[in-house]
Design an enzyme around this catalytic site. Structure first.
Site, PDB file in Angstrom:
ATOM      1  N   CYS A  89       0.828  -1.192   0.000  1.00 34.23           N
ATOM      2  CA  CYS A  89       0.000   0.000   0.000  1.00 34.23           C
ATOM      3  C   CYS A  89       0.867   1.250   0.000  1.00 34.23           C
ATOM      4  O   CYS A  89       2.081   1.191  -0.116  1.00 34.23           O
ATOM      5  CB  CYS A  89      -0.895   0.016   1.230  1.00 34.23           C
ATOM      6  SG  CYS A  89      -1.739  -1.538   1.548  1.00 34.23           S
ATOM      7  N   ARG A 112      -4.742   1.356  -0.819  1.00 30.56           N
ATOM      8  CA  ARG A 112      -4.602  -0.101  -0.734  1.00 30.56           C
ATOM      9  C   ARG A 112      -4.396  -0.767  -2.084  1.00 30.56           C
ATOM     10  O   ARG A 112      -5.130  -0.493  -3.042  1.00 30.56           O
ATOM     11  CB  ARG A 112      -5.854  -0.704  -0.079  1.00 30.56           C
ATOM     12  CG  ARG A 112      -5.740  -2.221   0.140  1.00 30.56           C
ATOM     13  CD  ARG A 112      -7.007  -2.811   0.703  1.00 30.56           C
ATOM     14  NE  ARG A 112      -6.833  -4.224   1.040  1.00 30.56           N
ATOM     15  CZ  ARG A 112      -7.823  -5.061   1.316  1.00 30.56           C
ATOM     16  NH1 ARG A 112      -9.066  -4.629   1.316  1.00 30.56           N
ATOM     17  NH2 ARG A 112      -7.569  -6.333   1.599  1.00 30.56           N
ATOM     18  N   ILE A 159      -3.722  -7.599  -1.636  1.00 25.55           N
ATOM     19  CA  ILE A 159      -2.871  -8.769  -1.851  1.00 25.55           C
ATOM     20  C   ILE A 159      -3.367  -9.958  -1.035  1.00 25.55           C
ATOM     21  O   ILE A 159      -3.548 -11.057  -1.551  1.00 25.55           O
ATOM     22  CB  ILE A 159      -1.406  -8.471  -1.470  1.00 25.55           C
ATOM     23  CG1 ILE A 159      -0.866  -7.259  -2.256  1.00 25.55           C
ATOM     24  CG2 ILE A 159      -0.529  -9.701  -1.697  1.00 25.55           C
ATOM     25  CD1 ILE A 159      -0.675  -7.493  -3.731  1.00 25.55           C
ATOM     26  N   GLU A 207       3.963  -6.352   3.858  1.00 27.59           N
ATOM     27  CA  GLU A 207       3.398  -7.683   4.080  1.00 27.59           C
ATOM     28  C   GLU A 207       4.090  -8.323   5.274  1.00 27.59           C
ATOM     29  O   GLU A 207       5.315  -8.227   5.426  1.00 27.59           O
ATOM     30  CB  GLU A 207       3.595  -8.595   2.859  1.00 27.59           C
ATOM     31  CG  GLU A 207       2.887  -8.148   1.601  1.00 27.59           C
ATOM     32  CD  GLU A 207       1.380  -8.258   1.660  1.00 27.59           C
ATOM     33  OE1 GLU A 207       0.859  -8.877   2.626  1.00 27.59           O
ATOM     34  OE2 GLU A 207       0.716  -7.739   0.754  1.00 27.59           O
ATOM     35  N   ASP A 265      -3.321  -9.758   7.081  1.00 28.55           N
ATOM     36  CA  ASP A 265      -2.132  -9.619   7.924  1.00 28.55           C
ATOM     37  C   ASP A 265      -2.167  -8.305   8.699  1.00 28.55           C
ATOM     38  O   ASP A 265      -1.516  -8.168   9.731  1.00 28.55           O
ATOM     39  CB  ASP A 265      -0.849  -9.752   7.097  1.00 28.55           C
ATOM     40  CG  ASP A 265      -0.738  -8.722   5.989  1.00 28.55           C
ATOM     41  OD1 ASP A 265      -1.769  -8.192   5.539  1.00 28.55           O
ATOM     42  OD2 ASP A 265       0.393  -8.464   5.542  1.00 28.55           O
ATOM     43  N   GLY A 297      15.492 -10.970  -7.021  1.00 35.50           N
ATOM     44  CA  GLY A 297      16.715 -11.454  -6.386  1.00 35.50           C
ATOM     45  C   GLY A 297      17.500 -10.426  -5.611  1.00 35.50           C
ATOM     46  O   GLY A 297      18.643 -10.683  -5.231  1.00 35.50           O
TER      47      GLY A 297
END
Length: 610
Positions: free
Chosen positions: A2, A49, A52, A77, A99, A363
């Site tokens: 968000c 927002r 997810i 997250e 979450d 990565g």
């Protein structure tokens, strides 16, 4: 994932919803699915927002606690939210699957200590309506951003700087010390400073408390060096593989499609191969930037090794034309200059991913964890010299030269032995175009040569890179992904993996003239051998050398360096700039990175300062 923003006014002044909405409008790309606002007693919180986890309205923010004492906005997250929720269920009832609710109840249960239980990326703000205070924090390594402006009248914060500028009551000023580091060392974000004098960033692993009087207290809640001291080192590549696979698996938790940014290098390929090998993700979507065969930055021959394994591979080719057309948009997306066009390649990859997935894995962080950059050889050789491991030094340095057909590692070895003042002077002389007055005004207070380039061992260098370098890469990743309303996750930065890896002996990191030895051994039988045994380091490179010789850019750059505004900045020796660009056009030298800094810095001034 968000965007958050807000303003706290002191001295009983009121904050309006209109102000918070004006801030939110500047970062709406971060959260196109929903927005929310809360104002009370001079405290204003805004939220945008990108859905997810738990796509229902239950994940709406600002989120109030059950007793309505606490109001939270949170960007990021918490990957282990399921495990934390199961623990909290003994005492709390949950209304959503988000979450966010887990995070708020974790704070209510454990207070600020809840941060140590979180495995994730986050910046958060919690308003205590009873005590009239704000608590805020940022994740361990700085994956998620948090910027603020503090005056005697107010505290303004946001996930991105332009939202803060939108409600400032005066024009911002450029911070010359940040510009010096950018031009001379190609570095940004190594301190709390930004390119704007009035705006600071909360450092990674830090938290803050703010009261209604404007008293701000910032402290460090996570110290990587201290954590590593108390960590049992990894002993085998198999242990690394198991932890890495666990990290990748946690980052698959999502109620929307997940893809991977695949460069063809060791790091992103390890993510793809782990998803295929451990999680059977045959439907995985990948997104890659490619160029003509043999062109700088093209890694298609390695990416193509996955064609028999994947059906949903997507490709894009950034070019001089796309960069020319995108340069102003890219400048606005980042809000601060970037020292190379490499982040632009990632910008185009995220554009490619938009509409196909909502979450990407990347990565980022492996180079700092496992000495991926070739100048780490210089730190390693310095380490061996100080410990008088001369036989090892001779063996590793000769193997480096043989493997890479380069003296770069040895040159950095010599450079890192120099005093800090000489390191700075040498960098300035290499550039050649830095105005002498600007150098004289800034060189004394520079911290990069003393902090980032003064490490006494390879392990120290890796720690220092987490402390002083990694964050600018994470910032670019955040801006590139969020501009296209994507959440980017970085499995190599799971704190469990980082702490364990940074505790290993240096010989497990660099071995036989090759970096990332531990990862290479862990990926045996999983990665294609051509990738596992790669010795070159490419990353998101672009053919910018060629781009800045095209007619369109030639005309643009010539006009830019001839402009009065560019000459009056006080940063450049205009005669040297012009002479060096002429040599670049003739192919006598390649200064494409410097040229981009001239372009980007001037665009930034015109967009945000002038």
């Amino acid at each position: 994932m968000c965007g958050i923003c807000g303003k706290i006014k002191f001295h009983n002044a009121e904050v309006s919803v209109r102000e918070i909405k004006a801030m939110a409008d500047k970062i709406r790309h971060r959260g196109p699915d929903d927005d929310g606002y809360f104002t009370e007693n001079g405290f204003g919180l805004g939220f945008l927002r990108l859905s997810i986890i738990d796509l229902s309205p239950g994940g709406h923010q600002p989120m109030l606690s059950d007793d309505e004492r606490y109001v939270m906005t949170f960007n990021g997250e918490i990957y282990n939210y399921i495990e934390i929720r199961d623990e909290l269920k003994k005492k709390y009832t949950f209304k959503t699957q988000s979450d966010s609710e887990v995070l708020l109840k974790a704070y209510i249960e454990w207070g600020e200590d809840c941060l140590h239980r979180l495995n994730g990326m986050f910046s958060l703000v919690i308003y205590d309506r009873k005590d009239k205070t704000i608590f805020g924090a940022r994740d361990r390594f700085g994956v998620k951003p948090f910027y603020y402006n503090l005056t005697s009248e107010s505290f303004t914060y946001s996930s991105e700087i332009p939202a803060i500028l939108e409600v400032m009551d005066k024009k911002p000023q450029a911070d010359d010390s940040a510009i010096f580091d950018y031009l001379v060392f190609n570095r940004t974000d190594q301190t709390e400073k930004t390119f704007f004098k009035e705006v600071k960033k909360l450092q990674h692993g830090c938290k803050f408390n703010l009261n209604s009087k404007g008293e701000l207290k910032i402290s460090k809640w996570y110290d990587l060096r201290e954590r590593v001291k108390d960590t049992e080192p990894l002993k085998t590549p198999e242990e690394y593989k198991e932890l890495f696979s666990s990290s990748v698996g946690l980052r698959l938790r999502s109620d929307v499609p997940v893809g991977v940014c695949l460069s063809g290098g060791l790091d992103s390929s390890s993510i793809v191969s782990t998803l295929l090998n451990d999680y059977d993700k045959k439907d995985l979507q990948t997104f890659s930037a490619v160029y003509e065969k043999g062109e700088t930055g093209d890694e298609s021959k390695f990416i193509d090794l996955y064609r028999p394994l994947l059906k949903n591979m997507h490709f894009i080719t950034p070019s001089a034309e796309t960069l020319f057309n995108d340069k102003e948009k890219y400048n606005r997306a980042h809000g601060e200059p970037t020292p190379t066009t490499a982040p632009y390649a990632q910008f185009k990859v995220m554009e490619l991913a938009h509409g196909n997935v909502v979450v990407t894995l990347d990565g980022q962080g492996a180079d700092e964890q496992l000495a991926g950059y070739h100048y780490f050889y210089g730190f390693y050789f310095k380490d061996l010299l100080k410990k008088m491991r001369l036989v090892r030094l001779l063996s590793e340095s000769s193997k480096y030269v043989t493997n890479h057909r380069s003296l770069y590692g040895l040159k950095t070895f010599a450079y890192f032995l120099l005093p800090s003042s000489m390191k700075t002077s040498l960098r300035v002389s290499e550039k050649g175009y830095i105005h002498s007055d600007f150098f004289a005004s800034q060189s004394g207070g520079n911290s990069i040569a003393g902090d980032l380039y003064a490490s006494n061992s390879l392990n120290d260098a890796l720690h220092d890179h987490f402390e002083f370098k990694l964050e600018h890469l994470l910032k670019w990743e955040d801006r590139n992904s969020m501009w296209f309303s994507l959440e980017s996750r970085v499995p190599f930065l799971d704190y469990r993996l980082v702490e364990k890896t940074l505790s290993v002996h240096p010989d497990m990191v660099i071995n036989n003239g090759t970096t990332k030895h531990l990862l290479r051994e862990a990926m045996k039988g999983i990665l294609p051998e051509q990738i596992r045994n790669r010795k070159d380091k490419t990353g998101f490179m672009t053919p910018e050398e060629k781009w800045f010789r095209t007619d369109k850019f030639k005309n643009y750059i010539t006009d830019l360096i001839d402009s009065q505004s560019f000459k009056n900045r006080g940063y450049f020796n205009s005669k040297e700039v012009k002479e060096r660009y002429d040599k670049h056009l003739k192919g006598e030298i390649n200064i494409s990175k410097e040229i981009w800094k001239w372009i980007n810095l001037e665009m930034w001034f015109k967009e945000f300062i002038d």
